[in-house]
Design an enzyme around this catalytic site. Structure first.
Site, PDB file in Angstrom:
ATOM      1  N   GLU A 164      -1.684  32.607  -2.920  1.00 30.18           N
ATOM      2  CA  GLU A 164      -2.545  33.440  -2.084  1.00 30.18           C
ATOM      3  C   GLU A 164      -2.565  34.904  -2.515  1.00 30.18           C
ATOM      4  OE1 GLU A 164      -1.397  32.786   1.952  1.00 30.18           O
ATOM      5  OE2 GLU A 164      -2.355  30.817   2.044  1.00 30.18           O
ATOM      6  N   GLU A 177      -5.589  34.473   6.368  1.00 29.91           N
ATOM      7  CA  GLU A 177      -6.254  34.416   5.076  1.00 29.91           C
ATOM      8  C   GLU A 177      -7.377  35.436   4.929  1.00 29.91           C
ATOM      9  OE1 GLU A 177      -7.389  30.394   4.179  1.00 29.91           O
ATOM     10  OE2 GLU A 177      -5.306  29.805   3.832  1.00 29.91           O
ATOM     11  N   PRO A 215      -8.952   8.635   2.893  1.00 30.88           N
ATOM     12  CA  PRO A 215      -8.305   7.582   3.682  1.00 30.88           C
ATOM     13  C   PRO A 215      -7.805   6.395   2.874  1.00 30.88           C
ATOM     14  CG  PRO A 215     -10.688   7.544   3.990  1.00 30.88           C
ATOM     15  CD  PRO A 215     -10.373   8.793   3.233  1.00 30.88           C
ATOM     16  N   ARG A 240       0.833  -1.191   0.000  1.00 32.68           N
ATOM     17  CA  ARG A 240       0.000   0.000   0.000  1.00 32.68           C
ATOM     18  C   ARG A 240       0.876   1.252   0.000  1.00 32.68           C
ATOM     19  NH1 ARG A 240      -3.039  -2.960  -1.678  1.00 32.68           N
ATOM     20  NH2 ARG A 240      -4.973  -3.798  -0.776  1.00 32.68           N
ATOM     21  N   GLU A 288      -4.251  12.155   5.850  1.00 29.30           N
ATOM     22  CA  GLU A 288      -4.621  13.488   6.298  1.00 29.30           C
ATOM     23  C   GLU A 288      -5.895  13.468   7.138  1.00 29.30           C
ATOM     24  OE1 GLU A 288      -5.527  18.013   4.655  1.00 29.30           O
ATOM     25  OE2 GLU A 288      -5.755  16.306   3.291  1.00 29.30           O
ATOM     26  N   ALA A 297      -8.287  27.580   5.614  1.00 32.74           N
ATOM     27  CA  ALA A 297      -7.735  26.299   6.057  1.00 32.74           C
ATOM     28  C   ALA A 297      -6.216  26.344   5.976  1.00 32.74           C
ATOM     29  CB  ALA A 297      -8.280  25.151   5.206  1.00 32.74           C
ATOM     30  N   GLU A 304      -5.038  30.735  10.874  1.00 31.01           N
ATOM     31  CA  GLU A 304      -5.431  30.693   9.469  1.00 31.01           C
ATOM     32  C   GLU A 304      -6.531  31.712   9.161  1.00 31.01           C
ATOM     33  OE1 GLU A 304      -3.927  29.168   7.092  1.00 31.01           O
ATOM     34  OE2 GLU A 304      -2.522  28.150   8.427  1.00 31.01           O
ATOM     35  N   ARG A 360      -5.872  25.995  -7.401  1.00 31.53           N
ATOM     36  CA  ARG A 360      -5.327  24.727  -6.917  1.00 31.53           C
ATOM     37  C   ARG A 360      -4.757  23.973  -8.108  1.00 31.53           C
ATOM     38  NH1 ARG A 360      -4.183  25.396  -1.737  1.00 31.53           N
ATOM     39  NH2 ARG A 360      -6.027  25.858  -0.442  1.00 31.53           N
TER      40      ARG A 360
END
Length: 208
Positions: A148, A101, A119, A41, A124, A80, A97, A68
Site C-alpha cells: 500500500e 485506503e 466458488p 475437493r 470467499e 476493499a 477501508e 498484486r
C-alpha cells in the site's frame, strides 16, 4: 423455476486442513457425489471481504492502483479489505477501508451486490457497497505499509471504466462487478432501489 441461488450442503465423510496461513487456510474435504461416489475437493477458506464503489458528485469512481504479486500486475481496483473480525458488520468494515485506503468518508451507503469470487476453489464472499456523498475524512491519514505504500489514487469517469472493462484492460473482480452492476442499476430500476446498507448477508452473517 426461480433463477436464484439456493443453499445446499452435500455429505462430507472426511476433512483436513493441510495448510493454515495468516488470514486464510486450505481445506480438503471428501464429498459424496449424487451417484454415491466420493470426490476430494481442495479449497481456500477465506474470512470474506468488503469492497466500496465510491461515486462522487461528478459521476467519477474512486479507484486505486496496487501491485498484486500472485498475478504479477499492478491492478486498478476499488477500495476493499478483509472481514478481519468474525461477525463484524460489513458496513463498518467498508467504512474503515474507504478511510484507510482513500481518506474519504461517505454519507449514503447501499449494497450494490454480493458475490462469491471463485466458488470452484475458494469460499470467499464479497459484499460490494455503493458509497455516495463523498467528503475528505477528518484527522490524519492512515499509516499504510507493504504494497500500500506504492498505491496510487484517482477518480475516473464511469464511462471510461466501462470501456476499460470491456476492452480487457481492467481485471480486478470487485471493480469489474461493481462498475457493471452500477451501470445496470442506473439503467434499470435506479440507485434508490438498491438494498439498504444493513441488508442481511447469509454468506457472512453479522451483528449490529
Amino acid at each position: 423455476m426461480a433463477i436464484e441461488d439456493t443453499p445446499e450442503e452435500w455429505t462430507v465423510t472426511a476433512t483436513a486442513t493441510p495448510f493454515t496461513g495468516n488470514k486464510t487456510s486450505v481445506r480438503t474435504d471428501d464429498v459424496v457425489m449424487p451417484d454415491g461416489s466420493t470426490a476430494r475437493r481442495d479449497y481456500q477458506v477465506h474470512p470474506g471481504s468488503v469492497a466500496v464503489l465510491a461515486l462522487d458528485d461528478d459521476g467519477r469512481v474512486l479507484v486505486l492502483r496496487q501491485y498484486r504479486h500472485p498475478v504479477r500486475h499492478k491492478l486498478w481496483e476499488i477500495p476493499a479489505g478483509l472481514l478481519d473480525v468474525p461477525g463484524e458488520n460489513p458496513l463498518h468494515a467498508a467504512q474503515r477501508e474507504l478511510y484507510e485506503e482513500a481518506h474519504v468518508k461517505a454519507d449514503d451507503w447501499r449494497v450494490l451486490t454480493d458475490v462469491y469470487t471463485t466458488p470452484g476453489g475458494c469460499d470467499e464472499a464479497v459484499r460490494i457497497f455503493l458509497a455516495r456523498g463523498l467528503a475528505e475524512a477528518e484527522g490524519e491519514r492512515f499509516a499504510v505499509s507493504e504494497e500500500e505504500t506504492d498505491m496510487e489514487l484517482a477518480r475516473v469517469g464511469l464511462d471510461e471504466l466501462v470501456r476499460g472493462v470491456l476492452a480487457g484492460e481492467l481485471h480486478n473482480n470487485c471493480l469489474v462487478v461493481g462498475v457493471l452492476s452500477l451501470v445496470a442499476a442506473q439503467q434499470g430500476p435506479g440507485l434508490e432501489s438498491l438494498r439498504p446498507a444493513d441488508a442481511p448477508w447469509p454468506a457472512r452473517p453479522f451483528g449490529a
